[in-house]
Write a protein that holds these residues in place. Structure first.
Motif, short mmCIF file in Angstrom:
data_model
loop_
_atom_site.label_atom_id
_atom_site.label_comp_id
_atom_site.label_asym_id
_atom_site.label_seq_id
_atom_site.Cartn_x
_atom_site.Cartn_y
_atom_site.Cartn_z
N ASN A 46 26.85 -1.58 6.54
CA ASN A 46 27.72 -2.78 6.14
C ASN A 46 28.42 -2.12 4.92
O ASN A 46 28.75 -0.79 4.86
CB ASN A 46 26.84 -3.63 5.54
N SER A 47 28.94 -2.90 4.19
CA SER A 47 29.59 -2.55 3.08
C SER A 47 28.83 -1.57 2.10
O SER A 47 29.37 -0.66 1.58
CB SER A 47 30.37 -3.47 2.16
N GLU A 48 27.65 -1.94 1.78
CA GLU A 48 26.85 -1.06 0.89
C GLU A 48 26.63 0.22 1.52
O GLU A 48 26.81 1.31 0.83
CB GLU A 48 25.33 -1.77 0.65
N TYR A 49 26.57 0.33 3.04
CA TYR A 49 26.50 1.66 3.55
C TYR A 49 27.74 2.46 3.35
O TYR A 49 27.58 3.50 3.21
CB TYR A 49 26.07 1.43 5.11
N TYR A 50 28.90 1.74 3.32
CA TYR A 50 30.20 2.36 3.03
C TYR A 50 30.47 2.94 1.74
O TYR A 50 30.76 4.13 1.49
CB TYR A 50 31.21 1.54 3.36
N LEU A 51 29.88 2.25 0.79
CA LEU A 51 29.84 2.80 -0.59
C LEU A 51 28.89 3.94 -0.86
O LEU A 51 29.38 4.71 -1.72
CB LEU A 51 29.40 1.41 -1.54
N ALA A 75 27.76 -11.03 9.40
CA ALA A 75 29.10 -11.21 8.89
C ALA A 75 29.53 -9.97 7.97
O ALA A 75 28.60 -9.63 7.56
CB ALA A 75 29.36 -12.55 8.26
N ILE A 76 30.71 -9.75 8.05
CA ILE A 76 30.94 -8.53 7.12
C ILE A 76 32.12 -8.89 6.24
O ILE A 76 33.09 -9.69 6.39
CB ILE A 76 31.49 -7.29 8.38
N ASP A 83 39.17 -5.23 3.15
CA ASP A 83 38.72 -5.70 4.31
C ASP A 83 39.20 -5.10 5.68
O ASP A 83 38.44 -5.14 6.58
CB ASP A 83 39.53 -7.18 4.40
N ASP A 84 40.22 -4.39 5.49
CA ASP A 84 40.70 -3.67 6.66
C ASP A 84 39.70 -2.45 7.03
O ASP A 84 39.73 -2.05 8.17
CB ASP A 84 42.33 -3.02 6.51
N ILE A 85 39.04 -2.07 6.02
CA ILE A 85 38.37 -0.96 6.19
C ILE A 85 36.94 -1.59 6.95
O ILE A 85 36.34 -1.06 7.92
CB ILE A 85 37.83 -0.10 5.24
N SER A 86 36.42 -2.55 6.45
CA SER A 86 35.11 -3.16 7.00
C SER A 86 35.50 -3.66 8.54
O SER A 86 34.56 -3.46 9.20
CB SER A 86 34.72 -4.04 6.18
N VAL A 87 36.68 -4.23 8.68
CA VAL A 87 36.89 -4.62 9.86
C VAL A 87 37.34 -3.45 11.07
O VAL A 87 36.67 -3.21 12.08
CB VAL A 87 38.17 -5.48 10.12
#
Length: 357
Positions: A46-51, A75-76, A83-87
């Motif tokens: 998820n986004s935490e993983y990305y960070l 949900a992401i 948002d374009d990164i998470s999607v």
């Protein structure tokens, strides 16, 4: 006895909260029906993983997921990550790599939810079959002269004969299987004269193979108005990626909001796993407050079971959901109640137990 292997990606925001309730439902089905067995593996991509890692999932993430029977997605979206990164680094690679070219979005008014329209003759119960692999959401284009007054951005819409034919055929086969009498083509070929004309031609060709099913064609602007004026006349709608996305959100608003709307990203051939997720986003403003409606996630799990050949269990889930909305005693705030996410989920579980005996 086969044990289904399910990859669970709870995602961001309210995703883990509603996913928890969906897993409760799957567990009670497993407990009550010995013929249904599953094993779920949780992936916190998820986004935490990305960070932490600079990417939304591991380099071999898709190779890991391809070995599962299905993917249950939450949900992401997180304000800390564009948002374009998470999607484009999580959802889109899964959809595209696994050829999930059908996005199926049912729009059904559940019992007990207040009527929105005074001129309805029939209950709202239709489905949007959205092309999910190309169209307007194709990563084709670019920008030049950025930051200057000469800046140009080009985003290409990709419509192919093969892609249109397979989504059209899925829509007509779905209509035939589920007893619908018509398929509606959402188009804009009067203005988008190249891609949408090809779209129309292919859909008309496929329609000729299904003489018992009526084909209707509406321009997208008029169709949006019909969603509001006469939603009870809609049946199966086949739409391009962008049109289907927008129409499904509008459809959700007609029947109670995004909190109840499920979706399925389907690879019809079964070569790759399909993915099931609520239409709603991660709603970071209410994350952790117990306000999220779990119906969309639970209903998405029902679509997953249907795809896995357990339509009997999917039907039980939907009956239980409707019992809860009809009684109206355990509803979340978005449906006019004051129950928490967990309380509503637990009530759906109780109704499943009653139905299964």
């Amino acid at each position: 006895m086969r044990e289904f292997r399910i990859a669970v990606l709870p995602g961001d925001g309210i995703g883990p909260e509603v996913m928890n309730e969906a897993l409760k439902v799957l567990r009670i089905l497993k407990d009550k029906d010995y013929t249904f067995q599953f094993h779920a593996d949780m992936f916190l991509w998820n986004s935490e993983y990305y960070l932490q890692h600079g990417r939304m999932m591991p380099e071999n993430g898709l190779d890991i997921l391809k070995n599962y029977d299905a993917i249950l997605f939450g949900a992401i979206g997180d304000p800390r990550v564009p948002d374009d990164i998470s999607v484009w680094e999580l959802i889109m690679p899964i959809r595209k790599r696994f050829c999930q070219y059908v996005n199926l979005r049912p729009v059904k008014k559940l019992k007990g939810i207040p009527e929105q329209f005074i001129h309805q003759e029939r209950p709202i119960n239709f489905v949007i079959v959205r092309e999910n692999a190309e169209g307007e959401y194709s990563n084709s284009g670019g920008r030049i002269y950025q930051g200057t007054d000469q800046e140009i951005a080009v985003q290409n819409t990709i419509i192919t004969r093969k892609g249109t034919e397979r989504i059209a055929r899925y829509a007509f086969q779905y209509a035939k299987k589920h007893g619908y009498q018509k398929v509606i083509n959402a188009t804009k070929s009067n203005a988008v004269v190249h891609s949408m004309k090809l779209w129309d031609e292919v859909i008309e060709h496929v329609a000729s193979e299904y003489p018992d099913i009526q084909l209707e064609k509406y321009y997208i602007d008029a169709l949006a108005a019909y969603f509001v004026q006469r939603p009870d006349t809609l049946q199966v709608i086949v739409a391009s990626n962008l049109f289907g996305d927008i129409l499904s959100d509008l459809g959700s608003a007609l029947v109670g909001g995004l909190g109840i709307s499920p979706s399925a990203n389907i690879n019809p051939e079964g070569v790759f796993p399909s993915m099931f997720e609520p239409v709603h986003g991660s709603a970071p403003d209410i994350a952790g407050k117990g306000k999220a409606n779990p119906i969309a996630q639970i209903w998405s799990a029902a679509l997953m079971l249907q795809s896995l050949g357990r339509e009997d269990l999917a039907s039980i889930i939907l009956k239980a959901i409707e019992k809860v909305t009809e009684h109206g005693e355990k509803l979340t705030e978005d449906l006019g109640g004051n129950s928490t996410t967990a309380e509503m989920g637990e009530e759906i579980v109780r109704q499943i137990v009653k139905i299964m005996g």
